[in-house]
Design a protein around this motif. Sequence first.
Motif, short mmCIF file in Angstrom:
data_model
loop_
_atom_site.label_atom_id
_atom_site.label_comp_id
_atom_site.label_asym_id
_atom_site.label_seq_id
_atom_site.Cartn_x
_atom_site.Cartn_y
_atom_site.Cartn_z
N UNK A 681 5.60 -18.17 -6.71
CA UNK A 681 5.13 -16.93 -6.96
C UNK A 681 4.62 -16.22 -5.69
N UNK A 682 4.53 -14.97 -5.17
CA UNK A 682 3.64 -14.28 -3.72
C UNK A 682 2.61 -14.04 -4.40
N UNK A 683 1.89 -14.63 -2.90
CA UNK A 683 0.52 -14.76 -3.40
C UNK A 683 -0.17 -13.27 -2.93
N UNK A 684 -1.47 -13.69 -3.01
CA UNK A 684 -2.52 -12.43 -2.98
C UNK A 684 -2.48 -11.36 -2.00
N UNK A 685 -2.62 -12.68 -1.05
CA UNK A 685 -2.98 -12.48 0.22
C UNK A 685 -1.23 -11.14 0.82
N UNK A 686 0.11 -12.29 0.39
CA UNK A 686 1.43 -11.28 0.69
C UNK A 686 1.51 -9.98 0.08
N UNK A 687 1.25 -9.75 -1.30
CA UNK A 687 0.66 -8.32 -2.17
C UNK A 687 0.07 -7.67 -1.23
N UNK A 688 -1.58 -7.62 -0.85
CA UNK A 688 -2.44 -7.50 0.22
C UNK A 688 -1.50 -6.71 1.20
N UNK A 689 -0.89 -7.59 1.74
CA UNK A 689 -0.03 -6.95 3.40
C UNK A 689 1.08 -6.03 2.92
N UNK A 690 2.11 -6.17 1.80
CA UNK A 690 2.63 -4.78 1.19
C UNK A 690 2.08 -3.51 1.01
N UNK A 691 1.49 -3.94 0.32
CA UNK A 691 0.65 -2.44 0.02
C UNK A 691 -0.22 -2.07 1.28
N UNK A 692 -0.20 -3.18 2.60
CA UNK A 692 -1.35 -1.75 3.60
C UNK A 692 0.38 -1.33 3.88
N UNK A 693 1.08 -2.60 4.00
CA UNK A 693 2.08 -1.92 5.27
C UNK A 693 2.52 -0.57 4.84
N UNK A 694 3.06 -0.73 3.37
CA UNK A 694 3.32 0.77 2.90
C UNK A 694 2.53 2.14 3.63
N UNK A 695 0.63 2.07 3.13
CA UNK A 695 0.32 3.22 3.47
C UNK A 695 0.88 2.66 5.26
N UNK A 696 0.84 2.10 6.34
CA UNK A 696 0.61 2.15 7.51
C UNK A 696 1.76 3.18 8.02
N UNK A 697 2.89 2.71 6.90
CA UNK A 697 4.05 3.54 7.53
C UNK A 697 5.88 2.54 7.31
N UNK A 698 5.02 1.33 7.04
CA UNK A 698 6.73 0.32 6.73
C UNK A 698 7.62 0.42 5.82
#
Length: 757
Positions: A681-698
Amino acid sequence: MLERRKIRQPEDFFLELGNREGRGIYFYRINGYNEQISELIQTYYEAARSSGVVIEGRIPNPDEKQLSYYGEIMGMGFQLNLGFLTASLNKWLPRMSGYQREAVSTAIYDTLDTLRKNGKNENMLRNAYIKFMCWLYYRFERVVVKLGENQVPKILYEGEISNYELLLIRVLASAGCDVVLLQYQGDGAYRRLDPGSAFSEELVLPGMKPFPADFNLKWIRGRQQAAMEQERLYGKKPSIMPCTNAWIEGKGLADFRVGVRNRGTDPGLFYNCFCRINGAEDKLTYLNELYQFQLELKNSKRQVVIVDQELPMPSMEEIQAIRRGNYTKTEQMIGDLTQNLTYPANLELQRLMVKAFVDVVTEEAAKPDMTLNKLTNRAVYLLCWLKRYQGRLFPNWKPPEIPCFIYLGGCRNQGEAAFVKLLSKLPTDVLLLVPNLNTKCCLNDPLLYELHYGESLTVNQYPRENSQLQIGTAAYHAERELDSIMYTDSGMYRNQQYGKAVSLTLQTMYEEIALLWHQELKYRPNFSTVDDVVNMPVIFAKVSGVKEGQVQPYWKGIKALMGNDTLVVSKIPYLSGTEANPMKSHATQFLKNGKLLRNQIKSHRDYPYGILREEMQEHILDKLQLLLEQRTIKGTFENGTEYTIVATVLNLKKELVRMIQRFDFTKTNPKLVYICTTEAGISLEDTILTAFLNLLGFDVVFFVPTGYQTVERFFNKKLVEEHQIGEYMYDLRVPNFGGIPSNTRTSWRDKIFKGGT
């Protein structure tokens, strides 16, 4: 009886009888509105209240009790002769003098006799007489006992007058009263009673318009009550008043240079300047001129305060130093907060501060969207700013000293504008400099004098010392102008042109991911720039399954998405809660009431992003704040997950930090490809990272051949667009992508721009 006269000017209404032409009275109708009419009505209203009668709406007909009392005292007899009328008035209104009885009885006789000649029978005349007598006793007794005095009594009637009311009012006018009829609906109803305007004149002044919908005597009373309450708020008023801009010649900085003793000589005034200069007269000499200007002011022993670009918000310490309570009314709030304004060294300056504060806060209170809570916060900010700067502007102040407040950049919001207005009402010169014509100062004030110049340049800091002077050559400014032409509304963008951006997640078909992936953001659908903010169309998708079960084309498709700015994650998790994170133990210090404490974050010894350009640091913190506010991650502000979010975002790996530093919001954005081939399973930290990078513009794409849930497990709502492309496959091994041949087909864009064939 007195004759009706015409006024020459509205002030004639208030002349004493002995000073009037022909010792006449004035009977006027007012059917329209302007400011002069408004002032006249308010003054006349006060005069009628103190020495006359104000009628709002119709005069009620005598009721049964009043008629019974009249019959008991006077009987019900009636004779149409002057002797009977005079004797009746003597008995009914004994306070009247002989002159007053004669004037009123004569006017009543003439009126009733006219009714008789017009066909009214004796019973009708008797009823009119009794109505007049009751009205005189119950409504106009205080008027008739003042008839003939040098101070002419006044009647103010609001509304559409009836026939018998008009007859009695005419009686009183003939006997010695001034009368004004306020007719908000125009003259039509009156003209039906008096077609030839035999009884009264219509008042006509230049620029009159229909009355405002909310104008009436009740509104006037409210305004007068507010004025009285405001007078109480002032306390003892200052003995000197501002003379703002009346003395200037409109020469900009030259007016500010004029010595305070050369501006005017009236000891009851202080002569200050309130000016905004937009643009620059000559951009080559602008900075040097500003430097010399402040140097001259200081050399002339004037106090100078310079603020660059923004008024720093009041600190918690400044706000807590303001004594305040809980308020239910605006006047209560203003009166209480003025107690914070103290200047023991000069009570005259303290009174000026109080008056300026009361005036500005009262003006702010009148704005349509202003609530008491919002107004209180604004008033507290005004006090904080005034306390912050008063010591620098007014050390040991005494008239006629005039310090100078210079604000480079102009007011950014209504709070700053209110503070600048407050300063302009004090013995202070206020100069607003807006050299960049693309910047808008939001201050509007009728006293503000403006100068406009055609040249524009960006100045971030006022040149206080010689070492700060950076003066561009003619070639430099020409290049900046060319740069402005090329990169303003042209679809072309210079490197790192914008410092703010917003992500817009695109909803696409699966096949479009490969088409959009390597496109620069400016070529993507829905890209735009609005108010210096870039709207970035980005991809945030999950690809489930393997198309037609063909593994090699599947890996080859993923390989096609890899480039210089692409991070590929194939070992799960990429981030783990068990890894060392120096920010984790401090995360609780960085949040208060759901808001990031940015200064504490940036000043912390372990803050890792201080090496990044300032705009990108702000972009990171903006998106972190947004991620928290949107509560995208389950448990945010419920079980402490918000601290995990803060710690994760503030501890990105070096490879990601470098990608972020290179990111230009109008060009190709950085990418994350996340490959999940197993049940891990994907970790909570990886989920946070991907959601943040989406907002950042990735651009972020998950490849999940198993179709299992990944980030969805930790999201509060659906954020990722999922594409089901084929059958689910398990236990696939991620290959070495270096051994997979790249797609050798040349795109049409490469053919055009890179000479491909």
